[in-house]
Motif scaffolding. Structure first.
Motif, PDB file in Angstrom:
ATOM      1  N   HIS A  82       0.791  -1.403   0.058  1.00 42.05           N
ATOM      2  CA  HIS A  82       0.127   0.054   0.015  1.00 42.05           C
ATOM      3  C   HIS A  82       0.994   1.254  -0.152  1.00 42.05           C
ATOM      4  O   HIS A  82       1.262   1.771   1.133  1.00 42.05           O
ATOM      5  N   HIS A 120       0.931   4.776  -2.353  1.00 41.57           N
ATOM      6  CA  HIS A 120       0.681   5.654  -3.732  1.00 41.57           C
ATOM      7  C   HIS A 120       1.913   6.168  -4.081  1.00 41.57           C
ATOM      8  O   HIS A 120       2.395   6.909  -3.452  1.00 41.57           O
ATOM      9  N   HIS A 125      -9.704   0.705  -1.272  1.00 41.52           N
ATOM     10  CA  HIS A 125      -9.436   1.265   0.260  1.00 41.52           C
ATOM     11  C   HIS A 125     -10.835   1.484   0.711  1.00 41.52           C
ATOM     12  O   HIS A 125     -12.033   1.912   0.076  1.00 41.52           O
ATOM     13  N   HIS A 184      -6.210  -0.065   4.202  1.00 40.10           N
ATOM     14  CA  HIS A 184      -6.787   0.499   5.540  1.00 40.10           C
ATOM     15  C   HIS A 184      -7.388  -0.525   6.224  1.00 40.10           C
ATOM     16  O   HIS A 184      -7.215  -1.529   6.848  1.00 40.10           O
ATOM     17  N   ASP A 227       1.802   3.903   2.726  1.00 41.68           N
ATOM     18  CA  ASP A 227       0.663   5.000   2.290  1.00 41.68           C
ATOM     19  C   ASP A 227       1.219   6.101   1.204  1.00 41.68           C
ATOM     20  O   ASP A 227       1.224   5.825  -0.030  1.00 41.68           O
TER      21      ASP A 227
END
Ligand code: HPA
Ligand code: ZN
Length: 349
Positions: free
Chosen positions: A24, A26, A204, A228, A285
Motif C-alpha cells: 500500500h 501511492h 480503500h 486500511h 501509504d
C-alpha cells in the motif's frame, strides 16, 4: 525458531533488516518536496510555496481531504515520462534500503490525464522504473491502477479504456481518494468489468468510512484485499469474516495518525487486529507526506505498542508475502527466506 528468546532491544534492528513486501504505497505520495521543486523548475511551473521548507511546513493535516488537496497539488509538477520514471525510481531505491523485496504500487492516472498528461506518459515512465528495479536492484514490483472515487464511475470506465492497451504493465485496480460519501457501490459496474478482464481487485475502505464500506467492498466490488480497513473492529462479525476468509488489510499506521484516524500511535489497533487473527500488514501509504517510509512505520509502531514483539514482527512480514499478488511458489520461497532470517535471529545471529 524461538521468537520469545529475542530480546526487545534487538527488535528495531530486526524490523529494519527483515525481508518484507509493501502493498500500500501511492507513488504520487512518495514525491518528496525536494523533487517537487526540482520538477517544477524544469517544467516551468510556479508553486504556491516559496521554498521546500515552506511546502513541508504545510504538511499539517486534519483529515483525509486536507491531505488530498495538497497531495493532488504536489502531483501537478509531473509532466514528462522522465518525471514519472524518476519519482518511481526514487521510491524503489528507498524501498530497497528498507529491505523490501516486493512492492505493489498504486498510481492515480486520473490526476494526470485530467491535466492533459497522456496515460501512456504516466504508465511508461512508471513501468520503466519497475523494470529497472528488477534488473538492477533485484527488487520485484508491480503496478495497480487506482480509480479516484470522488469522480464518476463513467470517468473510471473511460480511464479503464485508456489503460487497456497497456494491460501487460499493471496487475490490477484499486479505489482511492475521499471515502466519505463515495461508497463502494458507486463503482460496482466498473469493478465487475475489471474482474471479467482478469485484473486483481483491491479497494480503500474503512479508513474514514464506516465498517459497512469494508463489507460492501468485499460483496459488491469483490475486492480481494482491503486498503486500511482499520474500522472493521467496529463490527465483530466482519472481523470474524476477515479472519476466516484470510482477507488481508494493508494498514498504514503513520498515515492513520497524520490523518487523525487515531489520535496517536499508542491508540492504534494493529495489535488487536493481529490478535483477532486478521491478516494485517504494515505499509507507508504516502511516505513523503506522513513522516516515514516502511521501516519508520514498523519501528514507530512497535515503539508505541508494547503488545508488539518478535512474534508480531515475523507475522507482519509473513502476512505481507501471503497477501501479495504473486504466484504461490514465489510466496513459499520468500517465506522460507523469512523463516531462515528469524531462525538466525533467534539463534543469536
Ligand atoms: N486514502 C485515500 N486516498 C488516498 C490515500 C489514502 O490514504 N493516499 C493517497 N490517496
Ligand atoms: Zn492509501
Amino acid at each position: 525458531m524461538n521468537l520469545e528468546s529475542i530480546p526487545r532491544g534487538e527488535l528495531a534492528a530486526i524490523l529494519r533488516r527483515m525481508p518484507k513486501a509493501e502493498l500500500h504505497i501511492h507513488i504520487e505520495g512518495s514525491l518528496e518536496p525536494e523533487l517537487i521543486f526540482r520538477m517544477a523548475q524544469r517544467n516551468g511551473i510556479e508553486l504556491a510555496y516559496p521554498s521546500v521548507e515552506a511546502l513541508r511546513a504545510a504538511y499539517a493535516f486534519t483529515d483525509l481531504q486536507s491531505f488530498l488537496d495538497i497531495y493532488y497539488a504536489g502531483a501537478g509538477v509531473l509532466r514528462t515520462e522522465e518525471d514519472f520514471f524518476e519519482m518511481a525510481w526514487s521510491y524503489l531505491n528507498r524501498a530497497k534500503a528498507d529491505n523490501v523485496i516486493h512492492c505493489e504500487i498504486f498510481f492515480d492516472p486520473q490526476t494526470h490525464t485530467a491535466r492533459g498528461v497522456p496515460f501512456a506518459t504516466v504508465i511508461n515512465g512508471l513501468h520503466r522504473a519497475v523494470e529497472r528495479a528488477r534488473e538492477e536492484l533485484g527488487l520485484s514490483a508491480s503496478l495497480i491502477l487506482c480509480f479516484l472515487r470522488h469522480l464518476s464511475e463513467a470517468d473510471a470506465f473511460a480511464t479503464l479504456e485508456q489503460a487497456l492497451p497497456f494491460r501487460d504493465k499493471f496487475i490490477g485496480v484499486g479505489l482511492d481518494s475521499g471515502e466519505r460519501g463515495n461508497p463502494p457501490e458507486k463503482f460496482a459496474a466498473v469493478f465487475g468489468r475489471c474482474r471479467e478482464l482478469g485484473l486483481r481487485l483491491v479497494a480503500h475502505a474503512g479508513e474514514e468510512g464506516p465498517a459497512r464500506y469494508i463489507r460492501d467492498a468485499l460483496d459488491l466490488l469483490k475486492a480481494e484485499r482491503i486498503d486500511h480497513g482499520v474500522r472493521c473492529l467496529e463490527d465483530p462479525h466482519l472481523v470474524a469474516r476477515l479472519a476466516a476468509e484470510r482477507i488481508a488489510l494493508t494498514v498504514c499506521p503513520l498515515s492513520n495518525v497524520k490523518l487523525a484516524v487515531f489520535p496517536e500511535l499508542g491508540h492504534h489497533n494493529i495489535g488487536r487486529l493481529l490478535a483477532a487473527g486478521v491478516l494485517a500488514t504494515i505499509n507507508s501509504d504516502d511516505p513523503a507526506y506522513f513522516g516515514g517510509y516502511l521501516n519508520e512505520n514498523f519501528t514507530a509502531t512497535f515503539d508505541a505498542l508494547p503488545e508488539l514483539g518478535a512474534r508480531e514482527a515475523y507475522l507482519l512480514a509473513r502476512n505481507s508475502f501471503e497477501a501479495s499478488f504473486v504466484p504461490d511458489e514465489t510466496k513459499a520461497v520468500w517465506i522460507a527466506g523469512l523463516d531462515a532470517f528469524f531462525a538466525d535471529c533467534s539463534a543469536g545471529g
